[in-house]
Design a protein around this motif. Structure first.
Motif, mmCIF file in Angstrom:
data_model
loop_
_atom_site.group_PDB
_atom_site.id
_atom_site.type_symbol
_atom_site.label_atom_id
_atom_site.label_comp_id
_atom_site.label_asym_id
_atom_site.label_seq_id
_atom_site.Cartn_x
_atom_site.Cartn_y
_atom_site.Cartn_z
ATOM 1 N N UNK A 25 0.790 -1.225 0.000
ATOM 2 C CA UNK A 25 0.000 0.000 0.000
ATOM 3 C C UNK A 25 0.823 1.276 0.000
ATOM 4 N N UNK A 26 2.101 1.186 -0.336
ATOM 5 C CA UNK A 26 2.972 2.373 -0.323
ATOM 6 C C UNK A 26 2.546 3.360 -1.404
ATOM 7 N N UNK A 27 2.116 4.528 -0.999
ATOM 8 C CA UNK A 27 1.698 5.543 -1.955
ATOM 9 C C UNK A 27 2.861 6.066 -2.771
ATOM 10 N N UNK A 28 4.034 6.113 -2.161
ATOM 11 C CA UNK A 28 5.201 6.663 -2.851
ATOM 12 C C UNK A 28 5.652 5.738 -3.983
ATOM 13 N N UNK A 29 5.647 4.421 -3.718
ATOM 14 C CA UNK A 29 6.039 3.469 -4.766
ATOM 15 C C UNK A 29 5.047 3.526 -5.921
ATOM 16 N N UNK A 30 3.774 3.686 -5.577
ATOM 17 C CA UNK A 30 2.742 3.805 -6.612
ATOM 18 C C UNK A 30 2.987 5.065 -7.445
ATOM 19 N N UNK A 211 3.564 15.540 -5.437
ATOM 20 C CA UNK A 211 2.545 14.487 -5.391
ATOM 21 C C UNK A 211 2.307 14.021 -3.957
ATOM 22 N N UNK A 212 1.069 14.134 -3.511
ATOM 23 C CA UNK A 212 0.726 13.623 -2.176
ATOM 24 C C UNK A 212 0.633 12.097 -2.223
ATOM 25 N N UNK A 213 1.402 11.450 -1.350
ATOM 26 C CA UNK A 213 1.512 9.992 -1.359
ATOM 27 C C UNK A 213 1.228 9.441 0.032
ATOM 28 N N UNK A 214 0.000 8.981 0.289
ATOM 29 C CA UNK A 214 -0.313 8.443 1.615
ATOM 30 C C UNK A 214 0.619 7.286 1.985
ATOM 31 N N UNK A 215 0.883 7.168 3.286
ATOM 32 C CA UNK A 215 1.869 6.220 3.792
ATOM 33 C C UNK A 215 1.231 5.422 4.938
ATOM 34 N N UNK A 216 0.910 4.143 4.692
ATOM 35 C CA UNK A 216 0.174 3.385 5.729
ATOM 36 C C UNK A 216 0.852 3.397 7.113
ATOM 37 N N UNK A 217 2.127 3.013 7.233
ATOM 38 C CA UNK A 217 2.683 2.999 8.591
ATOM 39 C C UNK A 217 2.894 4.395 9.176
ATOM 40 N N UNK A 218 3.227 5.355 8.337
ATOM 41 C CA UNK A 218 3.548 6.692 8.829
ATOM 42 C C UNK A 218 2.306 7.482 9.242
ATOM 43 N N UNK A 225 -6.081 0.941 2.301
ATOM 44 C CA UNK A 225 -6.869 2.185 2.212
ATOM 45 C C UNK A 225 -6.147 3.368 1.554
ATOM 46 N N UNK A 226 -4.960 3.122 0.993
ATOM 47 C CA UNK A 226 -4.155 4.232 0.460
ATOM 48 C C UNK A 226 -4.931 5.117 -0.516
ATOM 49 N N UNK A 227 -5.608 4.471 -1.466
ATOM 50 C CA UNK A 227 -6.292 5.246 -2.509
ATOM 51 C C UNK A 227 -7.422 6.072 -1.890
ATOM 52 N N UNK A 228 -8.132 5.416 -0.993
ATOM 53 C CA UNK A 228 -9.256 6.088 -0.335
ATOM 54 C C UNK A 228 -8.771 7.298 0.482
ATOM 55 N N UNK A 229 -7.699 7.097 1.213
ATOM 56 C CA UNK A 229 -7.167 8.185 2.045
ATOM 57 C C UNK A 229 -6.753 9.362 1.160
#
Ligand SMILES: Cc1ncc(C[n+]2csc(CCOP(=O)(O)OP(=O)(O)O)c2C)c(N)n1
Ligand SMILES: [Mg+2]
Lengths: 299, 385
Positions: A25-30, A211-218, A225-229
Motif C-alpha cells: 500500500x505504499x503511496x510513494x512506490x505507486x 505528489x501527495x503519497x499516503x503512507x500506511x505505517x507513517x 486504504x491508500x487510494x481512499x485516504x
C-alpha cells in the motif's frame, strides 16, 4: 460510461519492477510507478536518499528498468543538473531527466539544491513524492508535515499537539522561482498525475510536480486504504489539485461538495489526538485556503 | 603540430589552462579564495569560445561535486575546483564520488580552515579529506600544476584505478604567484589523455544501470576492499603515467609519487609536501649539503615503503606538516612513522594559516632532527609562546 468523460489510458509498460521492498500500500512506490509510465523508457532518474531509494535498490537487485542514480539525501537536484548538462555535452537531446525526491529531500535538506537547479533553468522534471514526513528513518516531521500531525519528533502530548507549524508551500515557491510548469497531484488520481507528468516532460526547462503519497505505517491506516485516504485528502480540500503553466493557475479538480476535514483526519492515527476544537481549527484553515485558491482560479 | 609556448602565469591559471588543454566537457565550481580565479578563467575561456564545455553555475560546493558526479556518471569528462570551507562542505559527497568509482578531477588551492577564518595556505583542508579515498597529489610549482592535472585524467580513468583525483597546490604561494610555465600544444595533450570511455558506470537508456544502490553488511566491506586495492594499483599507475608524460613532454616529478633531492649521501632527511619544498631545496643548496629532501607528491596513495627505505640509517629525519591532528601527531609524520616504526622521526608543524616558512624556519626544523626532539610530540616552528 453514462456521460462521464473517457479516461486517459494508463500506459501498460511497467518501468518499476515488482519485488521491491516498499510496504504494502505504499503511496510513494505507486507514485513512482505511475510517473515512470508517463515519463517513458528514455528517461534517466535521480533519486534522493529515502524510502524509494532504499526499497528499490538492495544490491545486487534493482527495481529500476530505466537508468538510475542515487548520490545522497540533499543533492538530487544538483546531480540531475550534472546529468542534464552531460547529456547536452553529448548531444543527446531526446533523453528526459527526472528526479524522485521525498518531501524531506525536497522541502528541507534538498531545498537549496532544488532552488539552484530551477533558477539555472535545467531541463529536469522534478517530482516530489510527499508522504509528509521522514518515513525512511521512522516518521520524523519534515517541513511538509501538516499542522497537528503527530510524528516521532512532534508527538502529541499535554504541551505539544503534534506538528505546530503550517506545511511549507513549495509548489508556490516554485511558481515564484518562475518555474514554467508547476503542478500538484495525488496518487489516488492517476490519470490526473500522468497527464501532469506528461506535460512536465514536454516543458523545455524545469518542471515541478508535487505528489501527495499516503503512507500506511507513517500516517496510521490500513494498507488497503491508500487510494481512499488520498481521495479523502482531495475531497476534503486538505490537498488541492492544480497546475500553474507559465504563471497561469488552474484548478484541475474541484470537489462537487467539499467533505468535512474530519472524515480525512479521523481515518489516521497521526490525527487521533485531535480535540473537536482542533478539528474545527483545521477546517477553518482549509476553508480559508480554499477561498484564496478560488480567487486565484478566477483571475 | 604546433609548438609548446612558455608563458608567465599563476597557479590558478595553470590549472584552468590544463582543463582547457584536456578539453573537459562539464565543469561545476563555486568560487572561494584562493581558488576563485580558476572558476573565473574557465568562465572566460568558455565565454570566448576557447573551451567548449558546459559550465554549471552551482549555488554551493556541495552542489558542485554533486553535479560533476551526475555528469561523470553520464559519461563525460568533468572538472571542479575548491579550497578550504568549500572542500569541507563537499566532505560527505567526496566519499560517494570515490565509492561510485568516478574519475573526477578536482583542483584544490590549499587553504586553512576556520575558525578563526583565514584565507591563507596550509594543508588542513585536504588533510581533513585524507580518508575519502581520493588520490591526493601535491604540487611544488605552477608547471607541475598544469602537468599534474593533465596526468590526473589518465590516472583517474585508468581501468585499474577508477578513482577521483585531487590536485593540490598551495594557496597564494602557488595559486597567485607568477612563474614561467611551458604550455604544450592542445593536440599533444589530447593525444596523451585519449578518449574517455566509461566502462562500469554510465547512465544510458540504451543500457539501464542502477548506480548508487543500498549495500548492506553482506557486500559493503567487499566494495571498500576493492577501493583500497584500486589505491594500491594507483601507486603503480601514477608512476607509469609520470614516465609516459616524461617521454612525451620531457618533464617528470621524481617517480611520480616521491621526489628525492640530495638524499643519496645526506645525513639528515626532511620530509615535506607542496611549495615549502622549494625553500627546503634552497636551504640544502645554500647552507646544508648534508641534508636531503623527500618531497611527497602523492599523499594518497601514500608511498610509505619507498619513504621508509630512503630514511634508513640517517643521523636524523624530520617531517614538516602544514596541518595537525589535534591531540595526536600530525598526519604526514603519522603516515611516515607507520611505515618506519624503527626509525626515529622528528615532527614539526609549520606554516599554518599562511605563516611564512622561511629558510630560517627550515633550518629550525632540521635542528629539531639534529637534537632528536619532536619524536613523541610535534615541535611548532615560528610560533609565539
Ligand atoms: C545528510 C543526511 N542527513 C540525514 C540522513 C538520514 N535520512 C535518510 S533518509 C531521511 C528522511 C527521508 O525523508 P524524505 O525525503 O521525506 O523521504 P521518505 O523516506 O519519507 O521517502 C533521513 C533523515 C541522511 N541520509 N543524510
Ligand atoms: Mg517523506
Amino acid at each position: 460510461m453514462g456521460g462521464r468523460k473517457p479516461r486517459l489510458p494508463i500506459p501498460e509498460e511497467e518501468l518499476l519492477a515488482p519485488g521491491h521492498r516498499a510496504c504494502a500500500g505504499c503511496g510513494s512506490a505507486l507514485c513512482v510507478r505511475l510517473c515512470l509510465k508517463a515519463l517513458g523508457k528514455n528517461t534517466i532518474v535521480v533519486t534522493s536518499t529515502g524510502c524509494i531509494e532504499v526499497t528499490t535498490t538492495p544490491y545486487p537487485e534493482t527495481a529500476w528498468k530505466v537508468p538510475w542514480i542515487h548520490v545522497a539525501f540533499e543533492n538530487a537536484a544538483a546531480v540531475a543538473s550534472g546529468v542534464e548538462r552531460a547529456l547536452k555535452a553529448l548531444g543527446k537531446d531526446d533523453v528526459t531527466v527526472a528526479v524522485f525526491a521525498g518531501d524531506g529531500g525536497t522541502v528541507d535538506i534538498g531545498f537549496q539544491a532544488l532552488s539552484g537547479m530551477v533558477e539555472r533553468g535545467h531541463n529536469v522534471v522534478y517530482i516530489c513524492y510527499d508522504n509528509e514526513a521522514y518515513m525512511n528513518t521512522g516518521v520524523q516531521r519534515s517541513g511538509a508535515t501538516p499542522p497537528y500531525a503527530a510524528t516521532t519528533t512532534t508527538p502529541a502530548g499535554k504541551v505539544w499537539r503534534g506538528e505546530m507549524r503550517p506545511k511549507k508551500d513549495v509548489p508556490r515557491i516554485m511558481v515564484d522561482h518562475g518555474v514554467p510548469y508547476v503542478a500538484t497531484a495525488c496518487v489516488s488520481f492517476p490519470q490526473d498525475l500522468i497527464k501532469k507528468v506528461k506535460k512536465a516532460k514536454k516543458v523545455d526547462g524545469p518542471a515541478y510536480v508535487h505528489v501527495l503519497c499516503p503512507c500506511p505505517p507513517g500516517w496510521g491506516y490500513d494498507s488497503s486504504e491508500t487510494i481512499e485516504i488520498g481521495e479523502l485528502a482531495v475531497e476534503t480540500g486538505m490537498w488541492v489539485l492544480y497546475e500553474v503553466e507559465d504563471g497561469e493557475f488552474r484548478l484541475t479538480y474541484r470537489p462537487k461538495e467539499r467533505k468535512p476535514v474530519e472524515e480525512y483526519l479521523k481515518r489516521q492515527k497521526r490525527f487521533q489526538h485531535l480535540t473537536e476544537d482542533e478539528i474545527e481549527e483545521i477546517q477553518r484553515m482549509v476553508d480559508e485556503q480554499w477561498e484564496e485558491l478560488e480567487k486565484l482560479a478566477e483571475k | 603540430m604546433s609548438e609548446s609556448e612558455v608563458r608567465v602565469i599563476n597557479g590558478n591559471y595553470a590549472a584552468a589552462e590544463a582543463v582547457r588543454l584536456v578539453d573537459v566537457d562539464v565543469i561545476a565550481a563555486y568560487p572561494i579564495t584562493p581558488q576563485t580565479p580558476v572558476v573565473e578563467y574557465l568562465s572566460e575561456f568558455i565565454a570566448n569560445g576557447e573551451l567548449d564545455a558546459e559550465f554549471i553555475h552551482v549555488e554551493s560546493e556541495h552542489s558542485a561535486i554533486s553535479a560533476v558526479i551526475g555528469a561523470s556518471a553520464t559519461g563525460v569528462r568533468v572538472f571542479t575546483a575548491t579550497a578550504s570551507q568549500g572542500l569541507a562542505l563537499m566532505h560527505e559527497v567526496l566519499f560517494i564520488a570515490s565509492g561510485m568509482r568516478l574519475p573526477i578531477v578536482m583542483a584544490v588551492a590549499n587553504r586553512a580552515l576556520s575558525a578563526p577564518i583565514n584565507i591563507w595556505c596550509d594543508h588542513s583542508d585536504a588533510m581533513a579529506q585524507r580518508d575519502a579515498c581520493w588520490i591526493q597529489l601535491y604540487c611544488e610549482s605552477n608547471q607541475e600544476i598544469l602537468d599534474t592535472i593533465i596526468q590526473a585524467y589518465r590516472i583517474a580513468e585508468h581501468e585499474d584505478v577508477l578513482l577521483p583525483v585531487m590536485v593540490c597546490f598551495d594557496g597564494f604561494t602557488l595559486s597567485h604567484t607568477l612563474e614561467p610555465v611551458e604550455i604544450p600544444p592542445k593536440e599533444k595533450v589530447q593525444e596523451f589523455v585519449g578518449e574517455f570511455e566509461p566502462t562500469h558506470c554510465r547512465l544510458d537508456p540504451e543500457e539501464p544501470m542502477t548506480l548508487g544502490p543500498v549495500g548492506g553488511p553482506d557486500c559493503y566491506m567487499e566494495f571498500k576492499k576493492m577501493q583500497d586495492e584500486a589505491m594500491k594499483e594507483a601507486e603503480r599507475v601514477i608512476g607509469e603515467v609520470n614516465r609516459e608524460f616524461a617521454d612525451e613532454f620531457g618533464r617528470s616529478y621524481g617517480n611520480g609519487l616521491v621526489e628525492e633531492y640530495n638524499t643519496e649521501d645526506a645525513d639528515y632527511i626532511v620530509i615535506a609536501m607542496g611549495s615549502v619544498c622549494g625553500t627546503v631545496k634552497h636551504v640544502i643548496d645554500e647552507e646544508r649539503p648534508d641534508v636531503g629532501l623527500i618531497r611527497v607528491k602523492s599523499y594518497r596513495p601514500f608511498p610509505g615503503e619507498q619513504i621508509a627505505e630512503i630514511i634508513q640509517d640517517r643521523e636524523g629525519v624530520v617531517t614538516i606538516d602544514r596541518a595537525h591532528s589535534y591531540g595526536a601527531m600530525p598526519p604526514l609524520w603519522t603516515d611516515v612513522k607507520a611505515h618506519a616504526p624503527d626509525v626515529e622521526i622528528s615532527s614539526t608543524i609549520a606554516g599554518l594559516g599562511g605563516r611564512d616558512i622561511r629558510p630560517e624556519d627550515v633550518l629550525k626544523a632540521i635542528e629539531v632532527a639534529e637534537k632528536g626532539k619532536g619524536t613523541d610530540e610535534p615541535v611548532w616552528i615560528n610560533v609565539n609562546a
